[in-house]
Design an enzyme around this catalytic site. Structure first.
Site, PDB file in Angstrom:
ATOM      1  N   HIS A  43     -26.141  53.969 -14.701  1.00 10.85           N
ATOM      2  CA  HIS A  43     -26.767  55.056 -13.926  1.00 10.85           C
ATOM      3  C   HIS A  43     -27.876  54.490 -13.037  1.00 10.85           C
ATOM      4  O   HIS A  43     -27.985  54.840 -11.860  1.00 10.85           O
ATOM      5  CB  HIS A  43     -27.426  56.092 -14.855  1.00 10.85           C
ATOM      6  CG  HIS A  43     -26.481  56.934 -15.654  1.00 10.85           C
ATOM      7  ND1 HIS A  43     -26.610  57.111 -17.013  1.00 10.85           N
ATOM      8  CD2 HIS A  43     -25.407  57.681 -15.289  1.00 10.85           C
ATOM      9  CE1 HIS A  43     -25.661  57.924 -17.444  1.00 10.85           C
ATOM     10  NE2 HIS A  43     -24.913  58.283 -16.423  1.00 10.85           N
ATOM     11  N   SER A  89     -22.358  56.911 -21.207  1.00 14.15           N
ATOM     12  CA  SER A  89     -23.314  57.386 -22.214  1.00 14.15           C
ATOM     13  C   SER A  89     -22.605  57.666 -23.529  1.00 14.15           C
ATOM     14  O   SER A  89     -23.155  57.414 -24.610  1.00 14.15           O
ATOM     15  CB  SER A  89     -23.994  58.669 -21.739  1.00 14.15           C
ATOM     16  OG  SER A  89     -24.747  58.420 -20.585  1.00 14.15           O
ATOM     17  N   ARG A 123     -16.447  54.761 -11.659  1.00 20.52           N
ATOM     18  CA  ARG A 123     -16.125  53.623 -12.536  1.00 20.52           C
ATOM     19  C   ARG A 123     -14.626  53.379 -12.504  1.00 20.52           C
ATOM     20  O   ARG A 123     -13.989  53.564 -11.475  1.00 20.52           O
ATOM     21  CB  ARG A 123     -16.630  53.917 -13.954  1.00 20.52           C
ATOM     22  CG  ARG A 123     -18.138  53.988 -14.059  1.00 20.52           C
ATOM     23  CD  ARG A 123     -18.573  54.524 -15.374  1.00 20.52           C
ATOM     24  NE  ARG A 123     -18.033  55.879 -15.574  1.00 20.52           N
ATOM     25  CZ  ARG A 123     -18.348  56.681 -16.555  1.00 20.52           C
ATOM     26  NH1 ARG A 123     -19.181  56.290 -17.475  1.00 20.52           N
ATOM     27  NH2 ARG A 123     -17.828  57.891 -16.645  1.00 20.52           N
ATOM     28  N   LYS A 135     -21.644  70.522 -23.477  1.00 25.73           N
ATOM     29  CA  LYS A 135     -21.431  69.170 -23.997  1.00 25.73           C
ATOM     30  C   LYS A 135     -22.224  68.908 -25.277  1.00 25.73           C
ATOM     31  O   LYS A 135     -22.100  67.835 -25.858  1.00 25.73           O
ATOM     32  CB  LYS A 135     -21.821  68.132 -22.946  1.00 25.73           C
ATOM     33  CG  LYS A 135     -20.863  68.065 -21.775  1.00 25.73           C
ATOM     34  CD  LYS A 135     -21.090  66.813 -20.952  1.00 25.73           C
ATOM     35  CE  LYS A 135     -19.970  66.634 -19.954  1.00 25.73           C
ATOM     36  NZ  LYS A 135     -20.140  65.421 -19.140  1.00 25.73           N
TER      37      LYS A 135
HETATM   38  O1  PNS Z   1     -22.744  63.159 -16.382  1.00 26.02           O
HETATM   39  P1  PNS Z   1     -21.711  64.252 -16.296  1.00 26.02           P
HETATM   40  O2  PNS Z   1     -21.763  65.098 -17.558  1.00 26.02           O
HETATM   41  O3  PNS Z   1     -20.335  63.757 -15.984  1.00 26.02           O
HETATM   42  O4  PNS Z   1     -22.169  65.194 -15.070  1.00 26.02           O
HETATM   43  C1  PNS Z   1     -21.416  66.343 -14.741  1.00 26.02           C
HETATM   44  C2  PNS Z   1     -22.215  67.242 -13.799  1.00 26.02           C
HETATM   45  C3  PNS Z   1     -23.537  67.642 -14.428  1.00 26.02           C
HETATM   46  C4  PNS Z   1     -22.496  66.480 -12.504  1.00 26.02           C
HETATM   47  C5  PNS Z   1     -21.351  68.488 -13.485  1.00 26.02           C
HETATM   48  O5  PNS Z   1     -20.944  69.068 -14.684  1.00 26.02           O
HETATM   49  C6  PNS Z   1     -22.091  69.529 -12.651  1.00 26.02           C
HETATM   50  O6  PNS Z   1     -22.223  69.361 -11.456  1.00 26.02           O
HETATM   51  N1  PNS Z   1     -22.582  70.599 -13.320  1.00 26.02           N
HETATM   52  C7  PNS Z   1     -23.318  71.661 -12.661  1.00 26.02           C
HETATM   53  C8  PNS Z   1     -22.527  72.982 -12.687  1.00 26.02           C
HETATM   54  C9  PNS Z   1     -21.501  73.007 -11.594  1.00 26.02           C
HETATM   55  O7  PNS Z   1     -21.812  72.994 -10.412  1.00 26.02           O
HETATM   56  N2  PNS Z   1     -20.222  73.048 -12.009  1.00 26.02           N
HETATM   57  C10 PNS Z   1     -19.101  73.113 -11.103  1.00 26.02           C
HETATM   58  C11 PNS Z   1     -18.696  71.745 -10.588  1.00 26.02           C
HETATM   59  S1  PNS Z   1     -17.299  71.866  -9.539  1.00 26.02           S
END
Ligand code: PNS
Length: 166
Positions: free
Chosen positions: A17, A128, A90, A41
């Site tokens: 990150h 993570s 990745r 999560k």
């Molecule tokens: O580290 P992660 O868990 O892969 O991150 C995922 C994240 C937080 C970037 C994604 O879940 C997100 O953007 N969540 C905010 C809610 C949202 O906008 N959801 C619709 C995405 S199309």
């Protein structure tokens, strides 16, 4: 002022990150590391803990700040006046999930651009979740996370009765 978001759950922040955040910070005037609540999560670390670890791990980057969010990413971006989302990509397993989120975010807001930075080879398989798994089994994750997150993992799993390996 070009402002970009680097969103994620950061449970906890890894050196992968940090690499992406730092490279993003070279491309724009300001990066907001956006720590999602991600309640579904069931994160190991609380939102405050995750935000604090990201703050400590990015304190050396002058144009990076950290904010928590609990809304649609596109809404948060609009509120923060950010025009881009920068994500690390990745191994190919990431691609489908990222492709879906990028396509949907684009449908929701065509002004918000998503940009990918390829992970460096040594971070390609780092996540993570794998770090949490290694730490939960008493393994040494100090090469995968910043020192603050390493200490936090040791503390967290010690509370749960896991002893770190020497
Ligand atoms: O580290 P992660 O868990 O892969 O991150 C995922 C994240 C937080 C970037 C994604 O879940 C997100 O953007 N969540 C905010 C809610 C949202 O906008 N959801 C619709 C995405 S199309």
């Amino acid at each position: 002022m070009k402002r970009a978001l680097t969103p994620g759950t950061f449970d906890p922040i890894t050196v992968g990150h940090i690499d992406i955040i730092s490279r993003a910070s070279q491309l724009v005037d300001e990066v907001i590391v956006s720590v999602a609540v991600s309640a579904k999560k069931k994160p190991l670390f609380s939102l405050d803990e995750r935000v604090e670890l990201v703050r400590q791990a990015t304190a050396h980057l002058p144009n990076v700040r950290v904010e928590a969010f609990d809304e649609l990413l596109v809404d948060f971006a609009r509120r923060m006046d950010a025009t881009a989302v920068v994500k690390g990509l990745r191994a190919i397993t990431d691609f489908e999930y990222e492709f879906q989120m990028t396509a949907l975010n684009y449908q929701l807001d065509k002004e918000l651009e998503t940009v990918f930075i390829m992970s460096t080879p040594q971070h390609m398989y780092l996540s993570s979740s794998i770090v949490r798994e290694i730490a939960s089994l008493g393994g040494d994750v100090s090469q995968f996370v910043p020192p603050c997150a390493n200490e936090a993992l040791i503390r967290k799993y010690a509370e749960l009765g896991v002893t770190p390996q020497k």
